[in-house]
Scaffold this active site. Structure first.
Site, mmCIF file in Angstrom:
data_model
loop_
_atom_site.group_PDB
_atom_site.id
_atom_site.type_symbol
_atom_site.label_atom_id
_atom_site.label_comp_id
_atom_site.label_asym_id
_atom_site.label_seq_id
_atom_site.Cartn_x
_atom_site.Cartn_y
_atom_site.Cartn_z
ATOM 1 N N ASN A 13 16.626 3.134 -3.118
ATOM 2 C CA ASN A 13 15.535 2.168 -3.116
ATOM 3 C C ASN A 13 14.265 2.685 -3.813
ATOM 4 O OD1 ASN A 13 14.328 -0.228 -2.297
ATOM 5 N ND2 ASN A 13 13.472 0.740 -0.471
ATOM 6 N N ARG A 45 25.359 9.731 -5.244
ATOM 7 C CA ARG A 45 26.597 9.903 -4.465
ATOM 8 C C ARG A 45 27.754 9.195 -5.151
ATOM 9 N NH1 ARG A 45 23.962 8.784 0.450
ATOM 10 N NH2 ARG A 45 23.189 10.703 1.329
ATOM 11 N N VAL A 132 3.111 11.325 2.362
ATOM 12 C CA VAL A 132 2.256 10.889 3.471
ATOM 13 C C VAL A 132 1.691 9.516 3.147
ATOM 14 C CG1 VAL A 132 0.178 11.392 4.810
ATOM 15 C CG2 VAL A 132 1.632 13.269 4.049
ATOM 16 N N GLY A 134 2.983 6.739 1.899
ATOM 17 C CA GLY A 134 3.456 6.020 0.712
ATOM 18 C C GLY A 134 2.426 5.867 -0.387
ATOM 19 N N LYS A 205 4.232 14.051 8.746
ATOM 20 C CA LYS A 205 3.110 13.653 7.885
ATOM 21 C C LYS A 205 1.811 14.329 8.334
ATOM 22 C CE LYS A 205 5.278 9.166 6.981
ATOM 23 N NZ LYS A 205 5.396 7.801 7.521
HETATM 24 N N1 HSE Z 1 9.613 5.276 8.579
HETATM 25 C C1 HSE Z 1 8.324 5.386 8.001
HETATM 26 C C2 HSE Z 1 7.367 4.439 8.688
HETATM 27 C C3 HSE Z 1 8.269 5.110 6.535
HETATM 28 O O1 HSE Z 1 7.768 3.653 9.548
HETATM 29 O O2 HSE Z 1 6.184 4.489 8.358
HETATM 30 C C4 HSE Z 1 8.627 6.279 5.699
HETATM 31 O O3 HSE Z 1 7.794 7.372 5.950
#
Ligand code: HSE
Length: 426
Positions: A13, A45, A132, A134, A205
């Site tokens: 993705n 993969r 951290v 996105g 993070k």
């Molecule tokens: N699973 C994470 C969240 C997103 O819910 O923020 C990726 O770091």
């Protein structure tokens, strides 16, 4: 025009998002930065899985050795996720002088010094803005724009899944299971949600964020974490009546001689800027000694927001002759590892079920007083029942004192049970 040959480690993705963004904005990047990215290899993969339209499928491979053999590679973009084999692949590439751009918070949080050492040895760069929050540009900002400051604290909503769930519990009056089910149906929560709801994702993070903010190592294993699984609609409603909203907060605070790093559900005043952060959005609230309070807000996950951070890192890595290496020390001679506090002061919200009879409040207040804990507000709701809820908020007190007090409160014959203990921040 500078040609930058890039290999992808993984192409799911986020990898697809980076590819699409490079296509969407290639002309602008070429014009502004004088560079063009060519994907010359991609470790996957399965070579037969569908890829984004236009992806150079001829360069797909399932062999890391084959990828390593590609000539003239300047940059690797890592999308595998997880600690291994991603860390080993990145280390190998960095030692060979290939700069790495990654969103992999687990690999950075677990193996940052190892990867940093490999980068130095190879003269390569290690870039992880996307690891951290996105798309929120908080790492570059801490490194560059805020470097004149002594950063005193970072407080963040840095997990979108738990923010979505707590918002739905708070505003939609769902209980925990309903909120989780909805988050899973919308694709925010994983089929196994443990890492998000238990605070593991946020702890990775926070380890990265607070290490950069405080210029010291904040090891993942030293971060206190408590998940949201015990949060009930009753506490959310009672908290709201008292002027608070609930958030899963990652908190880093720097003191003279120690650093505090913790992840847990937290009551925040309704007028705190972080309580305005809804749904799956993320935000980081930073306090510097010169700039004061700042808040970064945006999408913490998703293909294009994450790609936004990764492509920016790719441009930076490609145009930087001398990469930055982290010293983890604030000043010359400062210790690289400040102690990480295992005790701290905070306010607490405490809910108990008690018998409605003379002396209950006196007994309870006596236990708290014995541990030096001062009550800021206290209410007993309802009467005419044998058992009633008692809710109180304390003044700031030591975590260790509160835990001891809770153990003793649970032993009082007049207290049927301690139902909830939630930390309260200002
Ligand atoms: N699973 C994470 C969240 C997103 O819910 O923020 C990726 O770091």
């Amino acid at each position: 025009m500078k040609q930058v040959n890039v290999i992808f480690l993984g192409c799911g993705n986020i990898g697809g998002g980076v590819f699409r963004l490079l296509q969407m904005n290639a002309a602008g990047i070429a014009h502004r930065e004088g560079m063009q990215f060519n994907i010359v290899g991609a470790l996957v993969r399965s070579v037969n899985k569908p890829r984004p339209e236009g992806f150079p499928t001829q360069c797909l491979t399932t062999s890391f050795d084959e990828l390593l053999a590609k000539p003239d590679v300047q940059l690797a973009a890592e999308f595998l996720g997880g600690v291994e084999p991603a860390s080993t692949y990145m280390e190998t590439l960095l030692r060979r002088g290939v700069s790495v751009v990654t969103a992999n918070k687990e690999a950075i949080a677990h193996n940052w010094p190892r990867l940093e050492a490999a980068a130095r040895a190879g003269g390569a760069g290690l870039y992880f803005e996307a690891s951290v929050c996105g798309g929120i540009p908080v790492i570059k900002s801490l490194y560059s724009s805020l470097q004149a400051n002594d950063i005193q604290q970072v407080k963040g909503i840095i997990n979108g899944t738990t923010n979505y769930m707590l918002c739905r519990m708070s505003q939609g009056h769902l209980d925990y299971s309903q909120a989780l089910e909805e988050a899973q149906a919308k694709g925010y929560a994983e089929p196994d949600p443990t890492n998000d709801v238990g605070g593991g994702d946020a702890a990775c993070k926070l380890s990265i964020l607070s290490s950069i903010a405080f210029h010291t190592k904040v090891p993942l294993e030293d971060i206190f974490r408590e998940g949201i699984t015990g949060i009930t609609p009753q506490d959310i409603e009672t908290g709201r009546e008292l002027g608070y909203d609930i958030k899963m907060l990652a908190i880093g605070k720097k003191h003279e001689d120690r650093v505090e790093a913790r992840v847990h559900p937290t009551f925040l005043p309704l007028d705190h800027p972080l309580t305005a952060v809804k749904d799956s959005y993320n935000a980081v609230y930073v306090t510097g000694n010169a700039v004061g309070n700042l808040m970064y807000y945006g999408k913490g996950a998703g293909d294009l927001p994450t790609a936004s951070a990764m492509v920016s890192d790719m441009v930076t890595a490609a145009r930087t002759a001398h990469h930055r290496y982290n010293t983890f020390a604030n000043t010359e001679g400062a210790p690289a590892e400040m102690p990480i506090a295992q005790d701290w002061t905070t306010r607490f919200y405490l809910r108990m079920t008690a018998l409605d009879m003379p002396g209950v409040l006196a007994a309870m207040a006596g236990v708290l007083a014995h541990h030096g804990i001062s009550i800021a507000t206290c209410s007993q709701k309802g009467y005419g029942h044998e058992q009633v809820p008692i809710v109180l908020i304390t003044h700031p007190t030591w975590e260790s004192a509160m835990r001891q007090a809770v153990c003793e409160l649970a032993q009082l014959p007049q207290i049927k049970q301690v139902d909830a203990l939630i930390r309260v921040e200002e």
